[in-house]
Write an enzyme that holds these catalytic residues in place. Sequence first.
Site, mmCIF file in Angstrom:
data_model
loop_
_atom_site.group_PDB
_atom_site.id
_atom_site.type_symbol
_atom_site.label_atom_id
_atom_site.label_comp_id
_atom_site.label_asym_id
_atom_site.label_seq_id
_atom_site.Cartn_x
_atom_site.Cartn_y
_atom_site.Cartn_z
ATOM 1 N N ASN A 1 0.834 -1.201 0.000
ATOM 2 C CA ASN A 1 0.000 0.000 0.000
ATOM 3 C C ASN A 1 0.870 1.252 0.000
ATOM 4 O OD1 ASN A 1 -2.745 1.357 0.592
ATOM 5 N ND2 ASN A 1 -1.378 2.220 2.130
ATOM 6 N N GLU A 2 0.647 2.107 -0.974
ATOM 7 C CA GLU A 2 1.311 3.417 -1.060
ATOM 8 C C GLU A 2 2.800 3.335 -0.733
ATOM 9 O OE1 GLU A 2 -0.815 6.520 0.955
ATOM 10 O OE2 GLU A 2 -2.418 6.378 -0.508
ATOM 11 N N TRP B 1 -12.692 4.490 1.845
ATOM 12 C CA TRP B 1 -11.809 4.585 3.003
ATOM 13 C C TRP B 1 -12.503 5.460 4.026
ATOM 14 C CZ3 TRP B 1 -7.925 1.625 4.272
ATOM 15 C CH2 TRP B 1 -7.168 1.982 5.383
ATOM 16 N N ASN C 1 -5.179 4.598 -4.775
ATOM 17 C CA ASN C 1 -5.841 5.358 -3.712
ATOM 18 C C ASN C 1 -5.901 6.808 -4.188
ATOM 19 O OD1 ASN C 1 -5.473 3.005 -2.269
ATOM 20 N ND2 ASN C 1 -3.868 3.805 -0.928
ATOM 21 N N LYS D 1 -12.524 9.270 8.651
ATOM 22 C CA LYS D 1 -13.102 9.070 7.320
ATOM 23 C C LYS D 1 -14.173 7.981 7.318
ATOM 24 C CE LYS D 1 -9.226 10.876 4.756
ATOM 25 N NZ LYS D 1 -8.164 10.823 5.814
ATOM 26 N N TYR E 1 -7.974 15.713 0.111
ATOM 27 C CA TYR E 1 -6.659 16.290 0.400
ATOM 28 C C TYR E 1 -6.295 17.378 -0.605
ATOM 29 C CZ TYR E 1 -5.703 12.679 3.839
ATOM 30 O OH TYR E 1 -5.741 11.875 4.937
#
Length: 753
Positions: A373-374, A508, A429, A529, A435
Site C-alpha cells: 500500500n502506497e 476509506w 488510492n 473518514k 486532500y
Amino acid sequence: MRETKIINQGWYFSDTATACPSTLPSDWKGLDLPHTWNGKDGQDGGNDYKRCKAFYCKEIPASELTGKENYLEFDAVNSSAEVFWNGKSLCVHHGGYSRFRVIIPCDDIKEKNILTVSADNSPNETVYPQTADFTFYGGIYRSVKLICVPETHFDLDYYGAPGITVTPELKGENADIKIQAYTKNADGTTVKFTVLDGENIVGEAQSHDGEALITINNVHLWNGRIDPHLYTLNAELVKDGEVLDNISTRFGCRTFKVDPEKGFILNGKEYPLRGVSRHQDNPDKGNALSYEDHKRDIDLILEVGANTIRLAHYQHAQEFYDLCDESGLVIWAEIPYISRHMHDAYDNTISQMTELVTQNYNHASICFWGLSNEITIAGADDPHLIKNHKDLNNLVHKLDSTRLTTIASVTMCSPDNEYVHISDVLSYNHYFGWYGGSTEMNGKWFDDFHKKYPNKPIGLSEYGCEALNWHTSNPVQGDYTEEYQSYYHEELIKQIAERPYIWATHVWNMFDFAADARAEGGENGMNHKGLVTFDRQYKKDSFYAYKAWLNPEPMVHLCSKRYIDRVEDVTKVTVYSNCNEVELFANGVSVAKQTKGKYPFFYFEVKNEGETTLEAKADGLTDTSTIRKVDTPNEDYIMKEENQVINWFEITTPTGFFSINDTIGDIMSTFKGKICMVKLLLLIKKVMSQGTKDGKAEVMGFSFGKINKSMIESMYGMVKGFTIKRCFMMLGNKFTKEQILEVNAMLNKVKKK
Ligand code: GCB
C-alpha cells in the site's frame, strides 16, 4: 485425537520487566487475553503511545499437556514475539497480525511450567509496518491456544497453516475438489476425506499420501452475497482402524476473473465490486476484540450494501474471514507492506505474505492478495523496492495459482511506472476532493488511465473524506462536516456508477479508526473518514448514501439530523432513498413530492421558520428530523479548536492579501508567495526536528533529509489544494500560536494575483 484449549485466562503482565522471569511473577498485573497496553494512549493523539517490549506470563500445569506433542498457537502478537518455556526461548516471530505456533519440548515438562511471551511493538526497521496512518497496538491481542495431539497428526509446523488445502475447479455442472492434507509421523496411515453439504455427505475419498480428488456433482456455487454456499471438508488420519487426528475446513466453489472493460466477473456474470475498507480497532480495546465486535462490523458492512471489503492494512482475524465466507463478501487481503520501503525488511515481507496466503488459502471469500500500500511515497525508482514486489508477486503465484495479486498505489505514482504494472490487477488510492484537487478529478483520472492502458484492470482502492459532528449549510472541502462528507460521497458514487470498468471500489473507511499521530478535525489521534463512528454507534449520513445506492431493501433517510439550528430562511434538505418517490412534509404539510432520478438522492428547499418537524415518506416508510430558525450560528456545530493552538478569529485576512487560510497552490502562484513558502519550509524543518532521535526533521516518519526533488514534485500535485492552516494541523499541531501568527502576518503582506 486432538484437543484444542483456549488459554486466554489467568496471565500476568508487565511492561517494566526487562527479562523473562524464572518463577511465576504473581506480583505482576493479572489479566486475561486478548490484551493491548495501548488501548488508551494509542488513541488520544500526540504520537506518544508506549512502544516497548512487554512480558506476559502464565502457569501451565503438566495435566493440561495431554498430547504426545503439545503446541502453543498464537493468533496474533504485535509486533514481534518471543516465546519462553520454563525460561528457555522456544521461538521468535516477527509480524503482528498472523498466526504462529511452537511445539513445547517434551523433555522439559514439569508439574508446573511457566510460559512467558514477550510482545514488542518498539520501532524496528526489519518488521512491517513502521510508518503508517494507524496505531500499532502492542500486545497479545488475539487468542492463545494449546493444541494437544498424538505423535501422528496433521501438520502444525508450516507457517501457522491449517494443515490442509482445498482447491475446487469447476467442470461444467460439477466441481473437482483437489485436496492436499499435510501430515507428521504418518507412516502407514490413511487419510479419510468426507465432503459435507450441510449434513449430507456428497463425496468421499481415501489417500495414503494426503492427496485426493473428489468430484461434487451438480455443485452448488458460492455466489457472493446472492448465495454464499459453503461446503465442509473433514479429514481423519487413520492407523490400524483407529482415528488418530481429525481436522476440518470449509470451502466454496466459484470462478472469477477481472475484465479490464467489464470489471469483476463472478461465476460468469458481471458482479461490480462496490464496498468498503475496514480497520479493526475499537475504542479502549484497540485490536483486542471479541467475536461480537467482529460480528457487529460485518452486520454494519452488510447493511450498507457492500459486496466487497478491502481488509486493510494487515491480516485480519480468522473469525472475520469466516464471517466474510458466510456472508458472501469478496475480499482483498493484504500484508502491512506500507508507506515506506525498508531495505532491511525484505525477509519480513516474504514471511508475512507466506503466512497470509497459507493460513487463508481455503477461504472462499478471498479473491485478491494485496502486495503493498502506497509504498512509493518516497519514489518508485528504488530497484530494491521493484525486486521486492516482483519476488512477492512470484511467491504468491507459486503459493496460490487460483487468485490474483493487486497493489494499492499512491496517487502521485505515475501510471507509467514499472511498479504499478507488476501485479495482476492494479488499484489506486485517490483523495481528489479531500486532500487536494476536486471531486470531478476522480472520474477523469480513471478515464485517462483506461484510455492509455485499456488492457490493465484498474480499481479504486481508497477514497474518502473526514466527518465529525460539525455542520454547515455551505459545505466546503476540508471543513470536516458531515454535510461535506455526504456531498463528496454523492459525487463519488455518481462517478463510480458511470464507470463499470473500475473493477473494485473501496471507501476509506467503513469505521473511524485510531492513528495516534493524527491531529485533524478537532479530535486528535483519530482518522474520521469512517461512514460509521469509531464506537460503531452512529451511522453518518454518507453511510445512508451508500445504503440507498447499494442495498435493495427499501429505505428512506433524512440527512443532517444533528444539524437543527439554522440561520437561513430557506434551507436545503437532503433525503436518501432507493424508493421511486419521496414526499417531504414540514409540520405535516407537504413540501414537495419527487421522483427518483438516476441516483437515490433527493434535494428539497424548505422554509425555515420557528421549529419545523420534517418527515420524509416513501413506500410506507417514514424518517423524521427537526430544524429550528436561529439568528446566530450555533457554535456547537463549528469545529472545536480547543485542541488547536489558534482560533479562527485570530487569523487576520486583509482583502486582496494572502493569509494562512489560502492554499499552497494560490500562494505559490505569486513570486513573493514562493519566498514565503521557502521561509515556511525552513520553519517546518526547525520545528519538526525538535525531539527526534537524530535531530533530523521528520514528517510522517519520513526524514526531511530524504525528501528529494521528485518527491516534492509528485506531492505538490496533492498538497497544492491544502491551506497553510490545514498543513499546520496535519503536522500534528506542533507549532506555537506565535509561530503561526507570524506566518500569517508574513502572508498578509503578499498581494493576491
Ligand atoms: C491512505 C492510506 C491510509 C490512510 C489514508 C488517509 O492513502 O493508505 O492508510 O489512512 O490514506 O486517510 O489519509
